[in-house]
Design an enzyme around this catalytic site. Structure first.
Site, PDB file in Angstrom:
ATOM      1  N   THR A  14     -39.890  92.132   3.999  1.00 29.52           N
ATOM      2  CA  THR A  14     -41.304  92.473   3.743  1.00 29.52           C
ATOM      3  C   THR A  14     -41.568  92.535   2.410  1.00 29.52           C
ATOM      4  O   THR A  14     -42.682  91.896   1.965  1.00 29.52           O
ATOM      5  CB  THR A  14     -41.454  94.049   4.349  1.00 29.52           C
ATOM      6  OG1 THR A  14     -41.049  93.994   5.615  1.00 29.52           O
ATOM      7  CG2 THR A  14     -42.971  94.486   4.091  1.00 29.52           C
ATOM      8  N   VAL A  15     -40.854  93.104   1.385  1.00 30.67           N
ATOM      9  CA  VAL A  15     -41.109  93.276  -0.011  1.00 30.67           C
ATOM     10  C   VAL A  15     -41.007  91.977  -0.694  1.00 30.67           C
ATOM     11  O   VAL A  15     -41.645  91.240  -1.533  1.00 30.67           O
ATOM     12  CB  VAL A  15     -40.514  94.527  -0.661  1.00 30.67           C
ATOM     13  CG1 VAL A  15     -40.659  94.528  -2.059  1.00 30.67           C
ATOM     14  CG2 VAL A  15     -40.751  95.714   0.151  1.00 30.67           C
ATOM     15  N   LYS A 107     -35.225 103.309  -2.869  1.00 31.51           N
ATOM     16  CA  LYS A 107     -35.242 104.790  -3.035  1.00 31.51           C
ATOM     17  C   LYS A 107     -33.684 105.484  -2.728  1.00 31.51           C
ATOM     18  O   LYS A 107     -32.944 106.415  -3.200  1.00 31.51           O
ATOM     19  CB  LYS A 107     -36.210 105.518  -2.476  1.00 31.51           C
ATOM     20  CG  LYS A 107     -36.070 105.337  -0.937  1.00 31.51           C
ATOM     21  CD  LYS A 107     -37.602 105.207  -0.326  1.00 31.51           C
ATOM     22  CE  LYS A 107     -37.728 104.193   0.665  1.00 31.51           C
ATOM     23  NZ  LYS A 107     -38.803 103.510   1.104  1.00 31.51           N
ATOM     24  N   VAL A 134     -40.603 104.961  -5.517  1.00 31.92           N
ATOM     25  CA  VAL A 134     -41.250 106.128  -5.166  1.00 31.92           C
ATOM     26  C   VAL A 134     -42.757 105.678  -5.037  1.00 31.92           C
ATOM     27  O   VAL A 134     -43.403 105.283  -5.848  1.00 31.92           O
ATOM     28  CB  VAL A 134     -41.056 107.075  -6.304  1.00 31.92           C
ATOM     29  CG1 VAL A 134     -41.788 108.326  -5.924  1.00 31.92           C
ATOM     30  CG2 VAL A 134     -39.728 107.323  -6.771  1.00 31.92           C
ATOM     31  N   GLY A 136     -44.227 103.448  -3.100  1.00 31.95           N
ATOM     32  CA  GLY A 136     -44.844 102.225  -3.061  1.00 31.95           C
ATOM     33  C   GLY A 136     -45.385 101.634  -4.290  1.00 31.95           C
ATOM     34  O   GLY A 136     -44.944 101.291  -5.433  1.00 31.95           O
ATOM     35  N   GLY A 189     -46.613  99.476  13.720  1.00 33.81           N
ATOM     36  CA  GLY A 189     -45.725  99.084  12.666  1.00 33.81           C
ATOM     37  C   GLY A 189     -45.696  99.929  11.631  1.00 33.81           C
ATOM     38  O   GLY A 189     -45.012  99.686  10.716  1.00 33.81           O
ATOM     39  N   ASP A 203     -36.925 110.596   4.271  1.00 36.21           N
ATOM     40  CA  ASP A 203     -37.407 109.270   3.273  1.00 36.21           C
ATOM     41  C   ASP A 203     -38.095 110.221   2.183  1.00 36.21           C
ATOM     42  O   ASP A 203     -38.058 109.655   0.958  1.00 36.21           O
ATOM     43  CB  ASP A 203     -38.370 108.369   4.077  1.00 36.21           C
ATOM     44  CG  ASP A 203     -39.352 107.506   3.260  1.00 36.21           C
ATOM     45  OD1 ASP A 203     -38.614 106.593   2.939  1.00 36.21           O
ATOM     46  OD2 ASP A 203     -40.254 107.743   3.163  1.00 36.21           O
ATOM     47  N   LYS A 207     -37.396 110.123  -2.294  1.00 33.88           N
ATOM     48  CA  LYS A 207     -38.204 109.895  -3.391  1.00 33.88           C
ATOM     49  C   LYS A 207     -38.460 111.136  -4.166  1.00 33.88           C
ATOM     50  O   LYS A 207     -38.773 110.924  -5.281  1.00 33.88           O
ATOM     51  CB  LYS A 207     -39.741 109.452  -2.839  1.00 33.88           C
ATOM     52  CG  LYS A 207     -39.622 108.377  -1.940  1.00 33.88           C
ATOM     53  CD  LYS A 207     -40.829 107.920  -1.117  1.00 33.88           C
ATOM     54  CE  LYS A 207     -40.642 106.680  -0.133  1.00 33.88           C
ATOM     55  NZ  LYS A 207     -41.614 106.719   0.746  1.00 33.88           N
TER      56      LYS A 207
HETATM   57  N1  LIG Z   1     -41.553  97.917   3.403  1.00 45.43           N
HETATM   58  C1  LIG Z   1     -41.974  98.659   2.201  1.00 45.43           C
HETATM   59  O1  LIG Z   1     -43.259  98.854   2.350  1.00 45.43           O
HETATM   60  C2  LIG Z   1     -41.288  99.143   1.057  1.00 45.43           C
HETATM   61  C3  LIG Z   1     -41.880 100.045   0.340  1.00 45.43           C
HETATM   62  C4  LIG Z   1     -41.383 100.704  -0.660  1.00 45.43           C
HETATM   63  C5  LIG Z   1     -39.952 100.561  -0.846  1.00 45.43           C
HETATM   64  N2  LIG Z   1     -39.260  99.517   0.148  1.00 45.43           N
HETATM   65  C6  LIG Z   1     -37.949  99.269  -0.313  1.00 45.43           C
HETATM   66  O2  LIG Z   1     -37.801  98.122  -0.468  1.00 45.43           O
HETATM   67  C7  LIG Z   1     -36.492  97.385   0.025  1.00 45.43           C
HETATM   68  C8  LIG Z   1     -36.717  96.290   0.862  1.00 45.43           C
HETATM   69  O3  LIG Z   1     -37.272  96.790   2.065  1.00 45.43           O
HETATM   70  P1  LIG Z   1     -38.234  95.766   3.113  1.00 45.43           P
HETATM   71  O4  LIG Z   1     -39.022  96.205   3.881  1.00 45.43           O
HETATM   72  O5  LIG Z   1     -38.530  94.400   2.455  1.00 45.43           O
HETATM   73  O6  LIG Z   1     -36.793  95.410   3.918  1.00 45.43           O
HETATM   74  P2  LIG Z   1     -36.565  94.147   4.914  1.00 45.43           P
HETATM   75  O7  LIG Z   1     -38.027  93.530   5.508  1.00 45.43           O
HETATM   76  O8  LIG Z   1     -35.516  94.663   6.002  1.00 45.43           O
HETATM   77  O9  LIG Z   1     -35.772  92.997   4.271  1.00 45.43           O
HETATM   78  C9  LIG Z   1     -34.444  93.018   3.768  1.00 45.43           C
HETATM   79  C10 LIG Z   1     -34.119  91.918   3.336  1.00 45.43           C
HETATM   80  O10 LIG Z   1     -32.553  91.993   2.787  1.00 45.43           O
HETATM   81  C11 LIG Z   1     -31.983  90.983   3.456  1.00 45.43           C
HETATM   82  N3  LIG Z   1     -30.522  91.513   3.370  1.00 45.43           N
HETATM   83  C12 LIG Z   1     -30.044  92.199   4.367  1.00 45.43           C
HETATM   84  N4  LIG Z   1     -28.907  92.477   4.386  1.00 45.43           N
HETATM   85  C13 LIG Z   1     -28.414  91.389   3.350  1.00 45.43           C
HETATM   86  C14 LIG Z   1     -27.277  91.100   3.016  1.00 45.43           C
HETATM   87  N5  LIG Z   1     -26.041  91.748   3.393  1.00 45.43           N
HETATM   88  N6  LIG Z   1     -27.146  90.154   1.965  1.00 45.43           N
HETATM   89  C15 LIG Z   1     -28.217  89.510   1.756  1.00 45.43           C
HETATM   90  N7  LIG Z   1     -29.425  89.868   2.159  1.00 45.43           N
HETATM   91  C16 LIG Z   1     -29.476  90.832   3.025  1.00 45.43           C
HETATM   92  C17 LIG Z   1     -32.447  90.722   4.672  1.00 45.43           C
HETATM   93  O11 LIG Z   1     -32.132  89.186   4.915  1.00 45.43           O
HETATM   94  P3  LIG Z   1     -32.902  88.376   6.307  1.00 45.43           P
HETATM   95  O12 LIG Z   1     -34.261  88.209   6.040  1.00 45.43           O
HETATM   96  O13 LIG Z   1     -32.155  87.156   6.235  1.00 45.43           O
HETATM   97  O14 LIG Z   1     -32.624  89.201   7.543  1.00 45.43           O
HETATM   98  C18 LIG Z   1     -34.106  90.568   4.347  1.00 45.43           C
HETATM   99  O15 LIG Z   1     -34.515  89.283   3.611  1.00 45.43           O
HETATM  100  C19 LIG Z   1     -35.820  98.728   0.577  1.00 45.43           C
HETATM  101  O16 LIG Z   1     -35.009  99.311  -0.319  1.00 45.43           O
HETATM  102  C20 LIG Z   1     -36.943  99.523   1.057  1.00 45.43           C
HETATM  103  O17 LIG Z   1     -36.692 101.003   1.041  1.00 45.43           O
HETATM  104  C21 LIG Z   1     -39.835  98.995   0.992  1.00 45.43           C
END
Ligand SMILES: NC(=O)c1ccc[n+]([C@@H]2O[C@H](COP(=O)([O-])OP(=O)(O)OC[C@H]3O[C@@H](n4cnc5c(N)ncnc54)[C@H](OP(=O)(O)O)[C@@H]3O)[C@@H](O)[C@H]2O)c1
Length: 437
Positions: A14-15, A107, A134, A136, A189, A203, A207
């Site tokens: 996502t990010v 976080k 923290v 977003g 979602g 969560d 933060k």
């Molecule tokens: N989503 C939000 O709104 C949001 C907001 C604030 C902070 N965050 C933080 O941002 C971070 C990412 O969140 P996200 O929502 O983007 O997560 P996500 O959508 O689950 O994406 C995780 C990514 O990491 C990759 N990955 C997982 N294990 C891996 C490994 N062993 N080696 C290489 N790549 C690996 C995955 O690969 P594949 O795509 O190939 O599976 C995927 O691309 C987290 O720490 C989260 O707490 C997210």
């Protein structure tokens, strides 16, 4: 123009996918703002074949985030994998040890290993930036680290989980139950299939742990946080709060007290007139009480690909401009050890909802138990018949008590006695009231 900043991105979910897209789309504007171009030169994820809607043809692909972290082709390593151990922790450590700047949105990693990682960054003369970790898209980390330098912070608190705020807002606005709102949040979602991490407050606690360190110049201590989630909040509580001039929000609160720093996450009654009460739906808000400025409240999206990538880009811009600051606001050696205030010494007002058995003397006995603990009641709300006034039946009657300021220990003792004396049906509901201007 100065040399390009070469960015390596681990995690294209996502990010990460939003970030890579935005760095490309806004390349010219960012180059002008930062004084040098920023370019994604290398990426890493698990599945190389997945279509992420990105043109990655100009990027080197890594299967192993640790290999990307130390690659000579990058200047800065962006960790967007997630999790407090495993590949995220290993790759961030490896990047810092290899003298790469690190930007992360993680976080969980910071809450658990922030001090250790800040020390490694310091030792290697590189930055560790985590604005997105923290709330977003809300720029609270930079605000605390930079803009509030002229303040001693007395309290920081906020709504830092959009899922919980969405559920509580719908419960209030539409008179729905918790389960129905949670199911909708999952369908839309906003909540994971396993929502425990969000709705039970963990969560928010991650933060808060980071914010506490920034606010009070102390080490991070996740385990010292008192955590309570929103799953016990009922329609009855939401309605009673509304009737009494409050709204219920899941707050993370950290404040300095005489006995140490109090960190707590719990459903909280906030006056309807307060700024924080007006934050609805998935929005987040963080408020800081500074002795010089007064109260500052920042509101915005706490999650989502673009909103979170916006914060990641702010951190990358600092790296591009060569602006370095200690990760936790002060060098690690100057952080005070965390001194926890005991939750039982927490002082505040309380909302208590009881199902009092309808028998003679029951309510008088409850009032006596409260008085014995020196708890003064600000208001008592009863709907329907007054307990024990309408007959000799034993059916429970709802009674809501609002206390004046007292201690957590006194309230807990009083409720334990009330339960032990079999005066009420079920476990009393207790919600803390936060004093806000
Ligand atoms: N989503 C939000 O709104 C949001 C907001 C604030 C902070 N965050 C933080 O941002 C971070 C990412 O969140 P996200 O929502 O983007 O997560 P996500 O959508 O689950 O994406 C995780 C990514 O990491 C990759 N990955 C997982 N294990 C891996 C490994 N062993 N080696 C290489 N790549 C690996 C995955 O690969 P594949 O795509 O190939 O599976 C995927 O691309 C987290 O720490 C989260 O707490 C997210």
């Amino acid at each position: 123009m100065a040399t390009e900043l070469h960015v390596g991105v681990a995690g294209l979910g996502t990010v990460g996918a939003s970030l890579v897209g935005l760095l490309d789309k806004k390349a010219n504007a960012l180059a002008a703002r930062c004084g040098r171009p920023l370019r994604t030169v290398a990426v890493c994820a698990r599945d190389r074949t997945r279509d992420r809607g990105l043109d990655l043809s100009g990027c080197e692909w890594f299967d192993d985030p640790c290999a990307l972290a130390v690659s000579p082709s990058i200047d800065v390593f962006v960790e967007l994998i997630g999790g407090d151990e495993g590949p995220a922790h290993d790759s961030v450590r490896a990047a810092l040890e290899a003298g790469k700047h690190v930007v992360t949105a993680n976080k969980a990693l910071l809450a658990r290993h922030g001090v250790e990682l800040a020390a490694i960054a310091e030792k290697n003369g590189v930055s560790l930036n985590f604005e997105a970790a923290v709330a977003g898209g809300i720029p609270i980390v930079k605000t605390m680290r930079e803009a509030l330098a002229g303040n001693d912070v007395t309290r920081v608190y906020g709504i830092m989980n959009g899922t919980c705020n969405y559920i509580l807002t719908r419960m209030e606005q539409e008179g729905l139950g918790f389960a129905e709102c949670l199911a909708d949040a999952q369908r839309l979602g906003y909540a994971e299939a396993d929502p425990t991490f969000d709705i039970e407050g963990f969560d928010t606690a991650h933060k808060l742990a980071i914010l506490t360190s920034l606010a009070f110049g102390c080490e991070i201590d996740m385990d010292a946080i008192y955590v309570e989630g929103i799953s016990s909040i009922s329609k009855a509580d939401i309605e009673a709060a509304s009737e009494l001039g409050y709204r219920i929000k899941l707050l993370g609160v950290a404040l300095r007290t005489d006995s140490g720093i109090e960190q707590r996450v719990h459903p909280t009654m906030v006056p309807r007139s307060s700024a924080i009460a007006r934050i609805d739906g998935v929005l987040n808000a963080v408020a800081v009480d500074g002795d010089t400025v007064g109260e500052v409240v920042l509101v915005g999206p706490g999650a989502g690909g673009n909103a979170t990538a916006s914060a990641v880009i702010a951190d990358l811009a600092d790296v591009a401009r060569g602006q370095m600051r200690p990760a936790l606001g002060a060098p690690v050696g100057e952080l005070a050890p965390y001194r926890a205030a005991r939750m039982r010494r927490h002082e505040g007002g309380y909302y208590i909802r009881l199902s009092v058995f309808d028998r003679p003397g029951a309510f008088a006995e409850i009032a006596r138990i409260m008085a014995d603990e020196e708890i003064s009641l600000e208001s008592i709300v009863q709907h329907g018949r007054a307990p024990a006034a309408a007959g000799k039946g034993c059916s429970p009657q709802p009674v809501i008590l609002i206390t004046y300021e007292t201690t957590e220990a006194a309230v807990k003792r009083a409720l334990a006695t009330i339960e032990a004396q079999n005066l009420v049906d079920g476990t009393p509901q207790l919600i803390r009231i936060e004093k806000l201007a």
